[in-house]
Design a protein around this motif. Structure first.
Motif, PDB file in Angstrom:
ATOM      1  N   MET A 177      10.676   5.759  -2.040  1.00 19.47           N
ATOM      2  CA  MET A 177      11.140   6.870  -3.017  1.00 19.47           C
ATOM      3  C   MET A 177       9.927   7.402  -3.659  1.00 19.47           C
ATOM      4  SD  MET A 177      13.398   8.790  -3.736  1.00 19.47           S
ATOM      5  CE  MET A 177      14.899   8.019  -2.875  1.00 19.47           C
ATOM      6  N   ASN A 178       9.912   8.624  -3.841  1.00 14.87           N
ATOM      7  CA  ASN A 178       8.911   9.566  -4.495  1.00 14.87           C
ATOM      8  C   ASN A 178      10.009   9.913  -5.653  1.00 14.87           C
ATOM      9  OD1 ASN A 178       7.548  11.920  -5.551  1.00 14.87           O
ATOM     10  ND2 ASN A 178       6.312  11.960  -3.926  1.00 14.87           N
ATOM     11  N   GLU A 184      12.410  10.424   0.057  1.00 18.81           N
ATOM     12  CA  GLU A 184      11.353   9.538   0.604  1.00 18.81           C
ATOM     13  C   GLU A 184      10.365   9.880   1.385  1.00 18.81           C
ATOM     14  OE1 GLU A 184      14.151   6.906   2.674  1.00 18.81           O
ATOM     15  OE2 GLU A 184      14.803   5.627   0.890  1.00 18.81           O
ATOM     16  N   ASP A 185       9.034   9.118   0.740  1.00 23.87           N
ATOM     17  CA  ASP A 185       7.933   9.500   1.703  1.00 23.87           C
ATOM     18  C   ASP A 185       7.818   8.369   2.751  1.00 23.87           C
ATOM     19  OD1 ASP A 185       7.367  11.476   0.063  1.00 23.87           O
ATOM     20  OD2 ASP A 185       6.146  10.462  -1.206  1.00 23.87           O
ATOM     21  N   GLU A 186       7.177   8.739   3.921  1.00 25.95           N
ATOM     22  CA  GLU A 186       7.239   7.755   5.255  1.00 25.95           C
ATOM     23  C   GLU A 186       5.838   6.940   4.640  1.00 25.95           C
ATOM     24  OE1 GLU A 186       8.178   9.224   9.534  1.00 25.95           O
ATOM     25  OE2 GLU A 186       7.060  10.743   8.210  1.00 25.95           O
ATOM     26  N   VAL A 187       5.751   5.721   4.804  1.00 27.72           N
ATOM     27  CA  VAL A 187       4.693   4.753   4.464  1.00 27.72           C
ATOM     28  C   VAL A 187       4.474   3.717   5.601  1.00 27.72           C
ATOM     29  CG1 VAL A 187       5.092   5.260   2.039  1.00 27.72           C
ATOM     30  CG2 VAL A 187       6.053   3.117   2.990  1.00 27.72           C
ATOM     31  N   GLY A 209       0.166   5.652   2.653  1.00 30.40           N
ATOM     32  CA  GLY A 209       1.075   6.914   3.070  1.00 30.40           C
ATOM     33  C   GLY A 209       0.723   7.054   4.594  1.00 30.40           C
ATOM     34  N   TYR A 210       1.924   7.606   5.429  1.00 30.66           N
ATOM     35  CA  TYR A 210       1.843   7.673   6.814  1.00 30.66           C
ATOM     36  C   TYR A 210       1.427   9.012   6.820  1.00 30.66           C
ATOM     37  CZ  TYR A 210       3.218   7.055  11.844  1.00 30.66           C
ATOM     38  OH  TYR A 210       2.993   7.030  13.050  1.00 30.66           O
ATOM     39  N   LYS A 234      -1.510  -0.237  -7.151  1.00 28.17           N
ATOM     40  CA  LYS A 234      -0.190   0.729  -7.129  1.00 28.17           C
ATOM     41  C   LYS A 234       0.985   0.122  -6.237  1.00 28.17           C
ATOM     42  CE  LYS A 234       1.309   5.403  -6.718  1.00 28.17           C
ATOM     43  NZ  LYS A 234       1.212   6.852  -6.418  1.00 28.17           N
ATOM     44  N   LYS A 235       1.981  -0.489  -6.961  1.00 31.50           N
ATOM     45  CA  LYS A 235       2.980  -1.561  -6.080  1.00 31.50           C
ATOM     46  C   LYS A 235       3.820  -0.506  -5.096  1.00 31.50           C
ATOM     47  CE  LYS A 235       4.850  -3.257  -9.847  1.00 31.50           C
ATOM     48  NZ  LYS A 235       5.715  -4.156 -10.649  1.00 31.50           N
ATOM     49  N   TYR A 236       4.143  -1.175  -4.133  1.00 29.77           N
ATOM     50  CA  TYR A 236       5.225  -0.643  -3.361  1.00 29.77           C
ATOM     51  C   TYR A 236       6.493  -1.401  -3.748  1.00 29.77           C
ATOM     52  CZ  TYR A 236       8.243  -0.674   0.656  1.00 29.77           C
ATOM     53  OH  TYR A 236       9.268  -0.237   1.868  1.00 29.77           O
ATOM     54  N   ASN A 237       6.118  -2.691  -3.943  1.00 32.04           N
ATOM     55  CA  ASN A 237       7.401  -3.398  -4.724  1.00 32.04           C
ATOM     56  C   ASN A 237       6.982  -4.588  -5.247  1.00 32.04           C
ATOM     57  OD1 ASN A 237       6.714  -5.421  -2.570  1.00 32.04           O
ATOM     58  ND2 ASN A 237       8.327  -4.889  -1.216  1.00 32.04           N
ATOM     59  N   LYS A 238       7.738  -5.558  -5.711  1.00 34.02           N
ATOM     60  CA  LYS A 238       7.118  -6.590  -6.560  1.00 34.02           C
ATOM     61  C   LYS A 238       6.016  -7.548  -5.870  1.00 34.02           C
ATOM     62  CE  LYS A 238      10.867  -6.794  -9.802  1.00 34.02           C
ATOM     63  NZ  LYS A 238      11.644  -5.632  -9.430  1.00 34.02           N
ATOM     64  N   GLU A 239       6.100  -7.529  -4.408  1.00 34.39           N
ATOM     65  CA  GLU A 239       5.180  -8.549  -3.633  1.00 34.39           C
ATOM     66  C   GLU A 239       4.134  -7.687  -3.127  1.00 34.39           C
ATOM     67  OE1 GLU A 239       8.781  -8.450  -2.906  1.00 34.39           O
ATOM     68  OE2 GLU A 239       8.903 -10.149  -4.348  1.00 34.39           O
TER      69      GLU A 239
END
Length: 256
Positions: A177-178, A184-187, A209-210, A234-239
């Motif tokens: 999500m942007n 939503e951005d493709e990654v 980023g895709y 720069k996190k995508y999620n917590k992991e």
């Protein structure tokens, strides 16, 4: 009316962060965390929030956060006098309500006696005299119950400042999500990401980023890649905490 720094010092029980805390990597990260903690919305971002305790209130800024196992966060706020203090997200959210602490505002509070319900690095909390321990936010109580399960935070990597050479494997095509566009951005999620330039550095999982350039490469899951790029926190999620920016000079070979 907001208190002066001298008055604030007398009325706030500071619970300072234990060692280094996680600062926001950029504006997007700040917005994403604020929305996650429900302190504001992406359409109405706040740079200052209210801190209320007993018979006074002041404004604070979000300095960052401490992170524990099971995705639990403790916010680090900064006062006008530069002092830092930890507070649970749910409790800071309650402070933004106009009804917060009305029962305390009817009479003066004893200086130095006011504390907020927060989590320190050991998972212990202190109480605001205006709230009993049974009235503490449910999220705080849940965090205390899970303190024995928390995992040690992963140490931050010393990332190269310049563009370097990488090897990695395509793990998954997904979206993120942007919060600026609301779309939503493709990654691409990557695994086994490694800096092969000197000095070598194992990143592990990362994302990028895709872009149109990557789409032209017709990548599939399992592709082993070599490319140049710059890695940032720069996190995508917590992991997945790291992002590869502007990958170029891409070479691929499908793993057997």
């Amino acid at each position: 009316m907001a208190e002066t720094p001298a008055e604030t010092k007398e009325l706030v029980h500071y619970i300072e962060p234990k060692g280094d805390y996680i600062s926001f990597s950029d504006e997007e990260d700040y917005i994403a965390k604020g929305v996650e903690w429900k302190l504001f919305t992406a359409r109405s971002v706040k740079k200052e929030l209210l801190y209320k305790s007993g018979s006074f209130q002041t404004k604070v800024k979000l300095a960052g956060y401490e992170q524990y196992g099971n995705g639990l966060d403790t916010i680090v706020v900064e006062f006008d006098n530069g002092r830092l203090s930890c507070i649970h997200p749910a409790y800071l959210k309650e402070m933004q309500s106009s009804n917060f602490g009305k029962e305390l505002l009817s009479g003066p509070a004893a200086p130095g006696s006011l504390t907020e319900v927060v989590q320190d690095a050991k998972g212990k909390g202190t109480e605001d005299p205006g709230k009993s321990s049974t009235e503490a936010p449910k999220a705080t109580q849940k965090k205390e119950k899970s303190k024995s399960k928390k995992e040690p935070a992963k140490p931050k990597l010393d990332l190269p400042a310049e563009k370097v050479h990488f090897t990695a494997t395509v793990k998954e095509f997904t979206a993120k999500m942007n919060h600026f566009t609301g779309e939503e951005d493709e990654v691409i999620l990557l695994e086994n990401v490694k800096v092969t330039s000197d000095p070598e550095l194992l990143i592990g999982d990362a994302w990028c980023g895709y872009s149109k350039t990557l789409k032209k490469a017709e990548l599939i899951e399992g592709d082993a890649l070599e490319f140049d790029g710059k890695v940032v926190e720069k996190k995508y999620n917590k992991e997945i905490r790291y992002k590869v920016n502007n990958p170029s000079k891409l070479v691929k070979s499908t793993e057997a």
